[in-house]
Design an enzyme around this catalytic site. Sequence first.
Site, PDB file in Angstrom:
ATOM      1  N   ASP A   1       0.644  -1.095  -0.023  1.00  0.00           N
ATOM      2  CA  ASP A   1       0.047  -0.108  -0.012  1.00  0.00           C
ATOM      3  C   ASP A   1       0.703   1.299  -0.157  1.00  0.00           C
ATOM      4  O   ASP A   1       1.827   1.449   0.871  1.00  0.00           O
ATOM      5  CB  ASP A   1      -0.763  -0.148   1.242  1.00  0.00           C
ATOM      6  CG  ASP A   1      -1.957   0.868   1.347  1.00  0.00           C
ATOM      7  OD1 ASP A   1      -2.164   1.455   0.210  1.00  0.00           O
ATOM      8  OD2 ASP A   1      -2.730   1.129   2.235  1.00  0.00           O
TER       9      ASP A   1
ATOM     10  N   ASP B   1      -2.787   2.486  -6.089  1.00  0.00           N
ATOM     11  CA  ASP B   1      -1.650   2.392  -4.975  1.00  0.00           C
ATOM     12  C   ASP B   1      -1.702   1.279  -4.281  1.00  0.00           C
ATOM     13  O   ASP B   1      -0.979   1.296  -2.923  1.00  0.00           O
ATOM     14  CB  ASP B   1      -1.716   3.866  -4.314  1.00  0.00           C
ATOM     15  CG  ASP B   1      -3.137   3.686  -3.658  1.00  0.00           C
ATOM     16  OD1 ASP B   1      -4.028   3.249  -3.892  1.00  0.00           O
ATOM     17  OD2 ASP B   1      -3.284   4.874  -2.719  1.00  0.00           O
ATOM     18  N   GLU B   2      -2.254   0.190  -4.724  1.00  0.00           N
ATOM     19  CA  GLU B   2      -2.330  -0.704  -3.597  1.00  0.00           C
ATOM     20  C   GLU B   2      -2.656  -2.100  -4.261  1.00  0.00           C
ATOM     21  O   GLU B   2      -3.576  -2.248  -5.317  1.00  0.00           O
ATOM     22  CB  GLU B   2      -3.999  -0.418  -2.842  1.00  0.00           C
ATOM     23  CG  GLU B   2      -4.071  -1.284  -1.603  1.00  0.00           C
ATOM     24  CD  GLU B   2      -5.594  -0.983  -1.012  1.00  0.00           C
ATOM     25  OE1 GLU B   2      -6.164  -0.073  -1.247  1.00  0.00           O
ATOM     26  OE2 GLU B   2      -5.984  -1.748  -0.293  1.00  0.00           O
TER      27      GLU B   2
END
Lengths: 395, 365
Positions: free
Chosen positions: A16, A110-111
Amino acid sequence: MYRYSCMASRAILHVDMDAFYASVEALDDPSLRGKPLIVGGTGPRGVVAAASYEVRKFGVHSAMPMREALRRCPHAICVRPRFERYREVSRVVFDIFHAFTPIVEGLSLDEAFLDVTQSLRAFGPADAIAAQIKQRIREQTGLTASVGVAPNKLVAKIASDLRKPDGLVVVPAEAVTELLDPLSVRKLFGIGNKTALQLERIGIRTLKELRAAPDALLRPIFGRYVALMKARAAGIDDRPVIAEWDEKQISSEETFDTDLTDVRTLHDQLARLADRTASRLRAQGWLAGLVVVKIRRNDFKTYTRQARLQPATQQTRPILSAAGRLLNEWHQEQPHAAVRLLGVAARDLSAVPQLELFASPEQERERELDATIDQIRAKFGHGALYRAAALRRAK
Amino acid sequence: MKFSCERESILGLLQSVIGVVERRQTMPVLANVLVVVKDDQLSLTATDLEVELVAKGTVTVQQPGEITVPGRKLLDIVRALPEGAQLTVTVEGERAIVRSGKSRFTLSTLPAAEFPTIEDIRAQQTLTISQAALKRLLDKTHFSMAQQDVRYYLNGMLLESNGKTLRTVATDGHRLAYCEAPMDTPAAELQQVIVPRKGVLELQRLLSGDGSVELMIGTNHIRVQIGHIRFTSKLIDGRFPEYGRVIPTNPPRVVTADKDVLRAALQRAAILSNEKYRGIRLSLKPGVLTVQAHNPEQEEAEEEVDVTFTGEDMEIGFNVNYLLEALAVIDGQEVQLGLTDANNSCLITAPSMPHAKYVVMPMRL
């Protein structure tokens, strides 16, 4: 015994990026570094897309209305989001993931979840892979990421959140219960504020208490998902990491005129989209093995959630019920989110139908119903006929 | 609680029950085995809440009692002790202590009262059959059970008695396996139960000896005593499909082939079939069966198998795995494929095993 062959221990990473949008802005404009920074729209409907850690301590979090955020932290600097730039950085980060394993399931820009079980021989133990990934992300983008390493997705995701920013938390299989036990039930996806309050009312605050609670006590809260929730509280989760191959898919999505917050309305829309996707599957003769629900919040943060369909199908009902469960899971994580776009995609398409031995009467009825609906639509257009669930909102 | 015994006597008991000790337990106590000692007898119980196994053996009991201890750890310790070692197990406070020679192990415990056991299953019917026959019934059909299908009643095996014979049927909706065997003593009424997949695989593992076993069937459970081990499984509460309807009677085209030759040809052709669908094409002409496979890389396999067949030509597609798994359990040299047309199922039988039938639905190629 071959029974256990599929149960061999897995090595799952949840990566993350830390305050991703805000960090990218600070990276590109050094004058913003270390400053209270909010990325988001500044208009009357503006919401926070990301907040730097300097702002978060004032209680500002993503999806909060901008007006409220500025009330809490009046000295914050606001910048408009630049999604094209975030996508560019995201591609670099995902390329790093793919250098270590092909099994990467992106949850947003983003993860991601990574299954590195098969990579251990080549790259060393999972914690070393996690450290290398963090280092490469820092070298190639200048950003930091927090990583959780665990035997499954559930624990990996909880672990990555424990030491943000720039954290690395490794949870070996034997330490899972020890790690989870003291945590609040709110850490579990599927338990939102409402459920947490119900649990607190019966004296259950921690995952240990949830794990030990008698089924009878939990049934009014979780219904038939009691066993599942208890398993999750014990850190058990055998959902696979599902890689996104560059493959054919059939999808329907819609951007709404006004952002949707009501869960029933969301489900009504989902029903319409699932129906349309299934209808297209049938028209093109595909069976879907995987259903993917796509959700975009009003701050443009986009999520995907997926589930296997077993057996593979082209019928509306099983596709809709799987999509509905995914939407529920997401909504329980983010009960107050305003949704801008919903999508239902069918993937893992197979064209070669294995013929069935038994067509159950219900299945046969469903098939006939689907076929009739398709015929009517072919004649009078797609809008001629909707499932009642999708109609409620139109009234 | 305190008892002593030789390594081998407790090792055997642990190995018999360890299969159901959960690795990913929903309740911590399920990672434990229940240890009960009284009247010179040691009884070990393991459960995953679906299947319960109880193993009993003779030990020297110094002090009766009951406790639960981590199952896999205890097994690993006992297994690693030298052969013929004597060991003593005592409970002191909240710990269980295993002593043997100069070794000492202190294990955590949980109270026996927390361990879920299935006592009376309220058996309504008892079927008696030889162990060998029961094992054969499971061996010949288990591979067709579904796995994690939404049609939960397919994730198990149908046991059905008509009074004289016991039948097992397993199907995943694409293929079906059927086998029957006579029972030792006639039973009263027609009965159908579905044993979950886990229970079937565990029972299959336990059946090995001679003699007969009794299948005790209650409303929600099935229980079988096999030597010193008592097996209990929950039953799946659901309606199994009417399997009789989908077993073809007198298919018009009958192909007779040498089982090993056909199997080897299918195995070779399978190498170049599509990895996902495993599709192969069978082309039938008088005297010859041609097997063809190709994959997305445009690689191709072709095999010709000499067969006895005199009817009309036809072509049909199958998932090759389904054919191979059925052929793998067929006894004897000769196998028969009964076919109708490209849209109907194939019936696989063998003259040497008249009590077994395999049905495979085709793929549309």
